[in-house]
Design an enzyme around this catalytic site. Structure first.
Site, short mmCIF file in Angstrom:
data_model
loop_
_atom_site.label_atom_id
_atom_site.label_comp_id
_atom_site.label_asym_id
_atom_site.label_seq_id
_atom_site.Cartn_x
_atom_site.Cartn_y
_atom_site.Cartn_z
N ASP A 106 0.80 -1.23 0.00
CA ASP A 106 0.00 0.00 0.00
C ASP A 106 0.83 1.28 0.00
O ASP A 106 0.32 2.37 0.29
CB ASP A 106 -0.94 0.00 1.21
CG ASP A 106 -2.10 -0.95 1.02
OD1 ASP A 106 -2.57 -1.08 -0.12
OD2 ASP A 106 -2.52 -1.59 2.01
N ASP A 166 -6.73 -4.03 -5.63
CA ASP A 166 -6.46 -2.67 -5.15
C ASP A 166 -5.05 -2.19 -5.55
O ASP A 166 -4.79 -1.00 -5.65
CB ASP A 166 -6.54 -2.58 -3.62
CG ASP A 166 -7.57 -3.49 -3.00
OD1 ASP A 166 -7.92 -4.51 -3.60
OD2 ASP A 166 -8.01 -3.20 -1.88
N GLY A 224 -8.37 -17.45 -7.59
CA GLY A 224 -8.87 -16.22 -6.99
C GLY A 224 -9.60 -16.52 -5.69
O GLY A 224 -10.05 -17.65 -5.46
N THR A 226 -11.91 -14.16 -2.36
CA THR A 226 -12.24 -12.84 -1.82
C THR A 226 -11.72 -12.73 -0.39
O THR A 226 -11.45 -13.73 0.26
CB THR A 226 -13.76 -12.57 -1.84
OG1 THR A 226 -13.95 -11.15 -1.75
CG2 THR A 226 -14.49 -13.23 -0.67
N TRP A 242 -11.91 -0.42 -7.83
CA TRP A 242 -10.44 -0.38 -7.99
C TRP A 242 -10.07 -0.90 -9.37
O TRP A 242 -9.12 -0.44 -9.99
CB TRP A 242 -9.73 -1.23 -6.93
CG TRP A 242 -9.76 -0.79 -5.50
CD1 TRP A 242 -10.02 -1.60 -4.42
CD2 TRP A 242 -9.47 0.52 -4.94
NE1 TRP A 242 -9.93 -0.88 -3.25
CE2 TRP A 242 -9.59 0.42 -3.53
CE3 TRP A 242 -9.14 1.75 -5.50
CZ2 TRP A 242 -9.39 1.50 -2.67
CZ3 TRP A 242 -8.94 2.84 -4.65
CH2 TRP A 242 -9.06 2.71 -3.27
N SER A 354 -15.07 -2.84 5.93
CA SER A 354 -14.83 -4.28 6.05
C SER A 354 -16.06 -4.92 6.67
O SER A 354 -16.29 -4.79 7.87
CB SER A 354 -13.59 -4.46 6.93
OG SER A 354 -13.24 -5.80 7.02
N1 GLY Z 1 -7.37 -1.28 -0.19
C1 GLY Z 1 -8.15 -1.81 0.88
C2 GLY Z 1 -9.58 -1.52 0.76
O1 GLY Z 1 -10.05 -1.05 -0.28
O2 GLY Z 1 -10.28 -1.77 1.74
#
Ligand code: GLY
Length: 393
Positions: A106, A166, A224, A226, A242, A354
């Protein structure tokens, strides 16, 4: 659940020039109001009951706040904002020197809107030094065999040999570094990572994987999964957003023709899964009638991606994506933006960081709140609509 379908977008209103200016004025005023608590410190990633608390410079999200400061500075010329941005760049230089929570991909999210922006706007050598140090840390996460930059965790972690969608937003930092230093290693790694990402995270129906694993022994693409979406195989709204901005960035820097239809497909999937008010639920499997929270940040991120890609498309297609971006931002400005600072110190309500589900692997926090990247990308989209903006990315 139901979605309005892309045809119904035609009847939705676009934000006017006057409304863009009004929204940007209000957002900038809110940023100035927040300078007192958030100059030496930073807002947390998400609000609690509409209010951000202060935190040290330790999360992956702090660069967005400095980015808001720079956007407000561009809009107002207020020297208090410039001074605050400079203080924050000192903090980012200190952070990378002391390697505080920088074992992550990040670093672009952290250092592009804070230090690259500050360098571009003011010529700050602190910003330049900090961003170049972050670049070295970022390329240290590149796996030659898999040809990707590892997202999370220690590089030898057996369960983390993966990238996440992301990550595409972290790569402009590498392109900037090559432009700045002439060292082609950075853009070379960025290009390989973009290709590995876009070859694997986009599914045949143009929905996207949040995370994608490679085989540690051979480097071959594996599967893949999630983390923050509702379940494997669904489309996490912010991940799809994203993907929209990420393919636009991929095209901007590589000019690979194949990324244009990829962008169109990923954007179209997003647009086909919008509810009546155009602000997506946190996972695109949900629509009107579902008792689920929204992720307003995904609308802003998608709008920024469309505005970026519109620069490279011909007249009609360019106007189409610009028009859609104006509709998304109108929906946010009219119904989601904070208008009373007594109710929130953020800019945009109803975002979701989240959201735990029975089928995903994330914890539960920041649900139906402001979050700091939602605020940042809302301001970025408004700035893009207001003027010909030089990207921080
Ligand atoms: N890059 C982490 C999020 O979008 O939560």
């Amino acid at each position: 659940m139901s979605w309005i379908g892309r045809e119904a977008l035609t009847d939705k209103p676009e934000i006017s020039e006057e409304e863009v200016k009004g929204a940007l004025d209000r957002a900038s005023a809110q940023v100035v109001r927040n300078l007192d608590p958030f100059t030496e410190k930073f807002p947390k990633a998400y609000s609690v009951n509409g209010f951000y608390e202060a935190t040290e410079n330790v999360d992956w999200t702090t660069g967005f706040w400095t980015g808001e400061i720079w956007l407000a500075y561009e809009h107002t010329g207020d020297e208090r904002l410039r001074r605050a941005g400079e203080i924050q760049m000192d903090s980012f230089l200190d952070r990378i020197k002391r390697r505080v929570e920088v074992e992550t991909h990040d670093l672009g999210f952290l250092y592009s809107p804070s230090c690259v922006a500050g360098y571009k706007l003011t010529g700050s050598q602190t910003g330049r030094e900090a961003a170049l140090a972050a670049v070295e840390a970022l390329i240290g996460r590149f796996h030659e065999k898999g040809r990707f930059i590892q997202a999370w965790g220690p590089l030898d972690a057996p369960d983390n040999y993966r990238l996440i969608i992301d990550s595409l937003l972290n790569l402009p930092l590498l392109y900037w570094a090559t432009e700045e230093t002439g060292d082609g290693r950075f853009s070379d790694i960025a290009e390989k990572h973009i290709h590995s990402t876009l070859s694997n995270v986009v599914r045949p129906d143009y929905s996207t994987w949040h995370t994608f694993f490679f085989d540690r022994e051979t480097g071959a693409p594996d599967h893949g999964a999630t983390c923050q979406g509702y379940r494997d195989g669904s489309a996490w709204a912010r991940g799809q957003a994203w993907g929209i901005y990420g393919t636009a960035i991929g095209y901007r820097y590589t000019k690979r023709a194949a990324y244009i239809p990829l962008f169109a497909g990923v954007a179209d999937y997003f647009l086909a899964h919008l509810p009546e008010d155009l602000v997506p639920f946190w996972d695109l499997s949900f629509g009107d009638g579902d008792d689920q929270p929204r992720d307003s940040s995904s609308a802003s991120i998608a709008a920024c991606g469309m505005l970026e890609m519109a620069k490279y498309l011909d007249g009609e297609r360019s106007a189409y994506y610009r028009g859609i971006a104006k509709k998304l931002i109108k929906a946010l400005a009219d119904h989601y933006a904070v208008t009373d600072p007594a109710l929130s110190n953020g800019l945009v309500l109803h975002s979701t960081y989240s959201n735990h589900s029975p089928y995903n692997t994330c914890d539960h926090y920041g649900v139906d709140e402001c979050n700091i990247w939602g605020d940042y990308f809302y301001m970025e989209a408004l700035t893009r609509l207001y003027k010909d903006w030089e990207m921080y990315w």
